[in-house]
Design a protein around this motif. Sequence first.
Motif, short mmCIF file in Angstrom:
data_model
loop_
_atom_site.label_atom_id
_atom_site.label_comp_id
_atom_site.label_asym_id
_atom_site.label_seq_id
_atom_site.Cartn_x
_atom_site.Cartn_y
_atom_site.Cartn_z
N LEU A 398 0.84 -1.18 0.00
CA LEU A 398 0.00 0.00 0.00
C LEU A 398 0.88 1.24 0.00
O LEU A 398 0.87 2.02 0.94
N ASN A 399 1.69 1.41 -1.06
CA ASN A 399 2.58 2.56 -1.13
C ASN A 399 1.78 3.85 -1.07
O ASN A 399 0.82 4.04 -1.83
N LEU A 400 2.19 4.75 -0.20
CA LEU A 400 1.53 6.04 -0.06
C LEU A 400 2.45 7.14 -0.54
O LEU A 400 3.67 7.05 -0.42
N LEU A 412 -3.25 12.96 -0.39
CA LEU A 412 -2.66 11.71 0.08
C LEU A 412 -3.16 10.59 -0.81
O LEU A 412 -4.38 10.35 -0.90
N HIS A 413 -2.22 9.91 -1.48
CA HIS A 413 -2.58 8.87 -2.45
C HIS A 413 -2.04 7.51 -2.04
O HIS A 413 -1.00 7.42 -1.36
N SER A 414 -2.74 6.48 -2.46
CA SER A 414 -2.22 5.12 -2.47
C SER A 414 -2.01 4.74 -3.93
O SER A 414 -2.80 5.10 -4.79
N THR A 415 -0.95 4.00 -4.19
CA THR A 415 -0.69 3.58 -5.57
C THR A 415 -1.67 2.52 -6.06
O THR A 415 -1.61 2.11 -7.21
N GLN A 417 -5.01 2.96 -6.07
CA GLN A 417 -6.21 3.54 -6.64
C GLN A 417 -5.92 4.94 -7.16
O GLN A 417 -4.99 5.60 -6.72
N THR A 418 -6.74 5.39 -8.10
CA THR A 418 -6.48 6.67 -8.75
C THR A 418 -6.99 7.85 -7.93
O THR A 418 -6.45 8.95 -8.02
N GLN A 419 -8.05 7.64 -7.14
CA GLN A 419 -8.61 8.73 -6.35
C GLN A 419 -7.77 8.97 -5.08
O GLN A 419 -7.27 8.01 -4.49
N PRO A 420 -7.61 10.22 -4.65
CA PRO A 420 -6.84 10.47 -3.43
C PRO A 420 -7.57 9.95 -2.19
O PRO A 420 -8.80 9.96 -2.12
N LEU A 421 -6.79 9.48 -1.22
CA LEU A 421 -7.37 9.05 0.05
C LEU A 421 -7.85 10.26 0.85
O LEU A 421 -8.87 10.20 1.53
N LEU A 422 -7.10 11.36 0.76
CA LEU A 422 -7.44 12.60 1.45
C LEU A 422 -7.07 13.78 0.57
O LEU A 422 -6.05 13.74 -0.13
N HIS A 519 -1.19 2.69 12.87
CA HIS A 519 -2.16 3.79 12.77
C HIS A 519 -2.25 4.31 11.35
O HIS A 519 -3.34 4.59 10.84
N LEU A 520 -1.09 4.44 10.68
CA LEU A 520 -1.09 4.92 9.31
C LEU A 520 -1.78 3.93 8.38
O LEU A 520 -2.59 4.31 7.52
N GLU A 521 -1.49 2.65 8.58
CA GLU A 521 -2.13 1.62 7.74
C GLU A 521 -3.63 1.58 8.00
O GLU A 521 -4.43 1.45 7.07
N GLN A 522 -4.01 1.73 9.27
CA GLN A 522 -5.43 1.73 9.60
C GLN A 522 -6.13 2.94 8.99
O GLN A 522 -7.24 2.83 8.46
N LEU A 523 -5.47 4.10 9.05
CA LEU A 523 -6.04 5.31 8.46
C LEU A 523 -6.27 5.13 6.97
O LEU A 523 -7.34 5.44 6.44
N ALA A 524 -5.26 4.59 6.28
CA ALA A 524 -5.38 4.39 4.84
C ALA A 524 -6.48 3.37 4.51
O ALA A 524 -7.26 3.56 3.57
#
Length: 529
Positions: A398-400, A412-415, A417-422, A519-524
């Motif tokens: 889950l590269n951020l 804030l993106h994950s590689t 998905q195309t839409q931003p997480l935040l 916490h970061l993984e849970q947030l994402a």
Amino acid sequence: PRPFPWEPAERAVGVVGSRLPLAAMFADRTVPGAEVESLWRSARSARCEAKSCQTGKISTVETAVQSHNSQDASVQTDQSKDAVQDFQQEVQVDYTSLLSFLQRVEDAVIKELNKNWKSRAFDGFEVNWTDQNERVLCLHTLSYPEAQDQNLQVTSLSWNATGSVVACSYGRLDGGDWSTEKSYVCTWNLDRRGLNPQRPDLVVDVPSSVMCVAFHPSQPALIAGGLFSGELVVWDTSRTEDPVIWRTGMTDDTHTDPVYQVDWLPDAKHRNHHRLLSVSTDGKILVWREERDGRLVLAEGFAVVAQQVPRSAQLKKLAWGEAAIGVTSLSFSHFDPCMFIVGVEGGYSLKCSMAAETPALHRTGSSVPLKAPAELTFSPHSGPVYSVSCSPFHRQVLNLFLSCGTDGQVHLHSTLQTQPLLSLQLSKKYLFCVRWSPVRPLVFAAASGEGDVHLFDFERSSQKPALSIKQAASDRPVYCVEFNAKQTRLLAAGDAAGTVRVWQLSSDFTEQGPREMNHLEQLASEIMD
């Protein structure tokens, strides 16, 4: 007859029962003194000279005084056999009662041990031996007066491999005659005694505006710079005469637009060697190798062109062609050496690969065939992207990464998905730079056009900065910000007034809390769901 009529007869009798004359009894005589051997002194010396002593022999001196002083010395000696025997005789263990007690408490003890073993209360906990500091302090305000007299701006910053030297490039990111205006690269050693904040340790005169700099990751004296002219130059700060050791020159391979970022890449073919990567708004990402004659020669290259951008629903509005392919920034994944993220002038962030083989449909006179690296396009900002930063902590699955641009937002993106997480609105003006903390997975910094450095902590809030630092009173834009990976409490920021401020961060921003990675993984994960 009695010697004295009033004295009993017993007084006239000697010690052995003989009678002595009166004169003999009271005569002066000298009698030899009696000698008594000192037994405690020899015993004490023997104890001090025992081989099991861990300290030196204690010396004693006798003086002719009627009192003496004593002092205890922490001498560790073996216990005498008699004392051990006495102790063993005194201790009486009732093993029957002890066994009965252990059997009674066994179930309760095992239950508590299992409970503690499964507890995660102290996961990630590390003892902190440093003093706690709850404030953010400005340690240094650095500048080069000659550059300020020309109204030059700090365009880029870099810390060297030891973390003790900061370098800045002076140039221009707004109006002016960039191409011919003289500019500078300056360095300050913050550990040096007698540091003069207005007198850099090194000043390199450059005939073209310097847009970016980067210290070598392992050789503290080497600095690479990208120029407005499209050239790349490498300086050796240990050379007093001519510090230039490599340069591209103006060739068919040289960028035709300003170079906005340079990076050192590990050379996969040669251990402990690095190659130089450059990014430009001409759409090219080029990798250079050094030659012995002082030239930087193109080794491989990529081009982001409209025809190669992956087609998706978000790209149907892509009609401005060349404006969409100017590359402004780049950040490599910390988990996949082939994967990198680029930001482009069209507002998009692109996932790219160094292993790309597809030729780029880009007509150039390059000596090396250029490849198309783009694999995935992310949802765009509403203006050009100025900076991207990959998380140095998150797992490969889950590269951020973060991106920022002229819309004043951080995405804030994950590689995956195309839409931003935040999407975070941090400024009403541009955001010029964003950097992820090298020590806190939930912390990042952003430089704004309003003159602020925003420190964001997802542990405190996912919507607003934990702290906003005023870099300059005149609200001049902050163009660059860099964490110090070695001296992790230091953060440098450069602004349009030509000033570099070195901030000392509080422990809140530099000490990782328990389970912070989780916490970061849970947030994402929560945002993706």
